[in-house]
Structure formats: structure tokens, C-alpha cells
Design a protein around this motif. Sequence first.
Motif, PDB file in Angstrom:
ATOM      1  N   TRP A  38       0.839  -1.189   0.000  1.00  0.00           N
ATOM      2  CA  TRP A  38       0.000   0.000   0.000  1.00  0.00           C
ATOM      3  C   TRP A  38       0.878   1.244   0.000  1.00  0.00           C
ATOM      4  O   TRP A  38       1.946   1.276   0.616  1.00  0.00           O
ATOM      5  N   GLU A  60      -2.680   5.604   0.828  1.00  0.00           N
ATOM      6  CA  GLU A  60      -3.717   4.605   1.099  1.00  0.00           C
ATOM      7  C   GLU A  60      -3.747   4.232   2.571  1.00  0.00           C
ATOM      8  O   GLU A  60      -4.818   4.043   3.162  1.00  0.00           O
ATOM      9  N   THR A 110       5.530   3.318  -0.906  1.00  0.00           N
ATOM     10  CA  THR A 110       4.838   2.214  -0.263  1.00  0.00           C
ATOM     11  C   THR A 110       5.396   2.000   1.139  1.00  0.00           C
ATOM     12  O   THR A 110       6.509   2.450   1.451  1.00  0.00           O
TER      13      THR A 110
END
Length: 256
Positions: free
Chosen positions: A25, A29, A68
Motif C-alpha cells: 500500500w 492509502e 509504499t
Amino acid sequence: MPSISLKIVQDEGAVTRKVKFHTDWTVKEALKVVKDKVIVPNKGQEYALFLRSADDNLSGVWLEDDRTLGYYMIKDGDSLDYICRTKNLRIRLLDGTLKTLPVDEVKTVGEAMMDICARIGIKNYDEYGLCKEEVEETEDGKEGKENKEQGGSGLTLKRAKPAKERDVVLEQMSKRLKTDDNVEWLDQHRSIREQGFDFKETLLLKRRLFYSDRNVDSRDPVQLHLLYVQTRDAILQGRHPVTEQQGTCTQRLLLN
């Protein structure tokens, strides 16, 4: 898709919640998930995730939205601080004026200086910087307590030292690889929190660069006043050596 459980810390450790994420993610997010899971006083405020350094509990790095979680090598059980981006910062000017200004914590010091100087009324923000406030001790060893109680800046000039002793001190200071003015500036390319600064403290705003006298606007009273105070203190504290004749002229100007 590997998943990890992280501790989301709020209010400097007052509240901690466990939240599950996937390592692929993005931080953006992950922030959406955290926003739904935790309780904050104002949902309209912008928040960011901060990863504390393993060596220093104060410093660390802000997680960038497009990275990420796996990029930061975060492991299962690690902690992330969920921090409101807007923080009140106490800033002292060289004339003793104390201002409390809102800053975006995620911005670098260089970026934050644009907003700070605009609120104070300084146009050439790129010539100014922030440094940690140094409290000078008075003769009885107290840190200017009486001065603070009387509404002063709390900063006391050191008593002039003998010439030989002063030369030794200046030489030692110069070896610290700081600046010509022996000031330890905050890094312009990192945020204030990333440099381990405690927001309960106060930062000092000073002129960091002198490009040219042409940049000094004679019609700008704020800039002229701050430049005068900084130059005066530098001469009186012996950071800018002058001849006896120059010192006499300067003294007359300061007295006037």
C-alpha cells in the motif's frame, strides 16, 4: 500480498491503536485506513505518518504519500506516529519579540521559511534561517530568570572575556564547522521534526545569508530593524572584530 500490524501512536504516546496494512500500500492509502480507525478531535485537519529513528526518539522521517510502506522497510509490530501537519511554533526575533506561528510540519525548513517570513512581514525569506535558542547564563548562574519575569527576551549577553581567553574561545568555536557567525542552523532541506526539535522549545529567527546590500530595502522597517539588532549584537559580543576607531564610531551610533 503480505500484511503487517502496526502501532499507530497519537498525542505523543497518549493513545496507541493497532491497525493492519499491506506492505504494498502507498502511504496515502495507509492514511485513509488510519483516518477511519482512529479518533481525532478534528477530522478536517490534515495528518501525516512519522517514523521515529531507532537511535533517537525525537528525530525520524515523514512518510511520503507516493511511497509504499515496504519502501521504508517497516516490520510487523513497528510504531508510526499519526501527527497533525499543522503545529504552532514559537519563534523569537533578535529584538526579544516572541511569536507563535502555525507551520506545516511536513515542509522542510526552507519551505516553511516562506510562510513564517510572510506572516512576520519579511520579503527576502531565502536570506533568513532558524536556529536553536541559546540561553546565556548570568553571573549567579541563573538563566536570565529575572529578565524573563520582567517581560524581557530572557537572553543575556555574556560578560566580555579577556582578549587571550576570548581568542581561544573563538578558535574553538570556529573548529565546530558551523558558519562564520558560529551559529548551528537547522538544515534547510529537512523538516523541523526530522531534526529532533521539541516543539515545546523556542527557535530563533536570524538572517542567515547576506547576498548584497542591494537586497536590503531601506523602505522595509521590519527588515531594517532585525538587521540592525543582529549586527549590533554581533559587534557587542565580539563575533565581528572591529578596530578601536570602528568600535568607537559604532558605539556612538548605537547610543544614538
